[in-house]
Design a protein around this motif. Sequence first.
Motif, PDB file in Angstrom:
ATOM      1  N   ARG A 261      30.569 -25.217  22.876  1.00  0.00           N
ATOM      2  CA  ARG A 261      30.790 -24.882  21.467  1.00  0.00           C
ATOM      3  C   ARG A 261      29.484 -24.517  20.781  1.00  0.00           C
ATOM      4  NH1 ARG A 261      33.122 -22.130  18.025  1.00  0.00           N
ATOM      5  NH2 ARG A 261      33.467 -23.033  15.952  1.00  0.00           N
ATOM      6  N   HIS A 262      28.387 -25.196  21.093  1.00  0.00           N
ATOM      7  CA  HIS A 262      27.107 -24.874  20.463  1.00  0.00           C
ATOM      8  C   HIS A 262      26.662 -23.459  20.806  1.00  0.00           C
ATOM      9  CE1 HIS A 262      25.650 -29.259  19.615  1.00  0.00           C
ATOM     10  NE2 HIS A 262      26.628 -28.872  18.833  1.00  0.00           N
TER      11      HIS A 262
ATOM     12  N   ILE B  12      28.654 -20.999  18.779  1.00  0.00           N
ATOM     13  CA  ILE B  12      28.199 -20.929  17.393  1.00  0.00           C
ATOM     14  C   ILE B  12      26.903 -20.129  17.286  1.00  0.00           C
ATOM     15  CG2 ILE B  12      27.293 -22.297  15.470  1.00  0.00           C
ATOM     16  CD1 ILE B  12      29.297 -24.477  16.203  1.00  0.00           C
ATOM     17  N   VAL B  13      25.969 -20.351  18.213  1.00  0.00           N
ATOM     18  CA  VAL B  13      24.698 -19.617  18.171  1.00  0.00           C
ATOM     19  C   VAL B  13      24.944 -18.117  18.296  1.00  0.00           C
ATOM     20  CG1 VAL B  13      22.561 -19.155  19.420  1.00  0.00           C
ATOM     21  CG2 VAL B  13      23.263 -21.509  18.985  1.00  0.00           C
TER      22      VAL B  13
ATOM     23  N   GLU C 296      36.144 -17.707  20.199  1.00  0.00           N
ATOM     24  CA  GLU C 296      36.187 -19.097  19.761  1.00  0.00           C
ATOM     25  C   GLU C 296      37.596 -19.674  19.809  1.00  0.00           C
ATOM     26  OE1 GLU C 296      32.505 -19.384  16.614  1.00  0.00           O
ATOM     27  OE2 GLU C 296      34.503 -19.047  15.820  1.00  0.00           O
TER      28      GLU C 296
ATOM     29  N   ARG D  29      30.067 -22.248  10.152  1.00  0.00           N
ATOM     30  CA  ARG D  29      29.591 -22.638  11.472  1.00  0.00           C
ATOM     31  C   ARG D  29      28.313 -23.474  11.390  1.00  0.00           C
ATOM     32  NH1 ARG D  29      34.050 -21.375  11.702  1.00  0.00           N
ATOM     33  NH2 ARG D  29      35.054 -20.039  13.263  1.00  0.00           N
ATOM     34  N   ILE D  30      27.433 -23.171  10.452  1.00  0.00           N
ATOM     35  CA  ILE D  30      26.246 -24.018  10.286  1.00  0.00           C
ATOM     36  C   ILE D  30      26.665 -25.405   9.804  1.00  0.00           C
ATOM     37  CG2 ILE D  30      24.087 -24.347   9.026  1.00  0.00           C
ATOM     38  CD1 ILE D  30      23.757 -21.327   8.967  1.00  0.00           C
TER      39      ILE D  30
ATOM     40  N   GLU E 121      29.511 -26.860  10.435  1.00  0.00           N
ATOM     41  CA  GLU E 121      30.105 -27.523  11.601  1.00  0.00           C
ATOM     42  C   GLU E 121      29.018 -28.069  12.523  1.00  0.00           C
ATOM     43  OE1 GLU E 121      32.618 -26.348  15.631  1.00  0.00           O
ATOM     44  OE2 GLU E 121      32.748 -25.039  13.875  1.00  0.00           O
ATOM     45  N   TRP E 122      27.979 -27.280  12.720  1.00  0.00           N
ATOM     46  CA  TRP E 122      26.903 -27.647  13.637  1.00  0.00           C
ATOM     47  C   TRP E 122      26.083 -28.813  13.094  1.00  0.00           C
ATOM     48  CZ3 TRP E 122      23.095 -23.493  15.983  1.00  0.00           C
ATOM     49  CH2 TRP E 122      22.513 -24.016  17.143  1.00  0.00           C
ATOM     50  N   THR E 123      25.773 -28.769  11.802  1.00  0.00           N
ATOM     51  CA  THR E 123      24.892 -29.779  11.206  1.00  0.00           C
ATOM     52  C   THR E 123      25.648 -30.966  10.634  1.00  0.00           C
ATOM     53  OG1 THR E 123      24.893 -28.653   9.058  1.00  0.00           O
ATOM     54  CG2 THR E 123      23.185 -28.023  10.641  1.00  0.00           C
TER      55      THR E 123
END
Length: 217
Positions: free
Chosen positions: A3-4, A7-8, A57, A140-141, A143-145
């Motif tokens: 998933r990471h 997102i990148v 995704e 997405r940022i 979600e990531w953070t």
Amino acid sequence: MTRHIQIVIGLLIALGLPFCHLGTLGRTYSGLGPLLGGEVLWWILFAVILAYTLLVERKSLSTLGFRRPGGWDIALGILAGVVMFMGIGMIFQFVLPALHLEVNQHLNTLLSAPLWFRLLTVTRAALVEETAFRGYGFERIAEWTGGPLLAGLATWALFTIAHLQSWGWGQVIIAAYGGLVLTILYIWWRNLWANIIAHWITDGAGFLLVPFLIAHH
């Protein structure tokens, strides 16, 4: 694909490609001329973001903030658009002259373009920019953070800087103000249609209504 990594890659598409002079590339290589050529790659970017979300995704478009709009979404979009337009008018009237800044020739070129093209440009800017920055980028940022603060700051800064390459420092100040309003609206309400409406009203008033009023004054 983890998933990471997804997102990148998605962030490189949504937040990276707007810095790649898409308008210039389209006008130069698309064969569609100076007007449509400058828009085509932006619409392709929009399609790629949606396709990447759905097919790679395997997420719904609601994860980009595309939730069914209701009356409050429309009302908030209109209100935010009015706030943005009035604030930008104040910036044009007082801030830019005080700093000896002005938006560059690109603005005059756009204002002299045919009405249908200005309408297309306003619609594209509202739809594509909100999808790239507040939709995919912010979501997405976040979600990531794990939270909205860094996502809001990062996408607001990138949205602001993205206006430098075509418009100059005067427009950067305007984009910083408009982007701040749009970012706050999205963090609070989280419906992308409200942002799209606000963005469209602001640009529409500037590129469609004001030239019409001046021409008929």
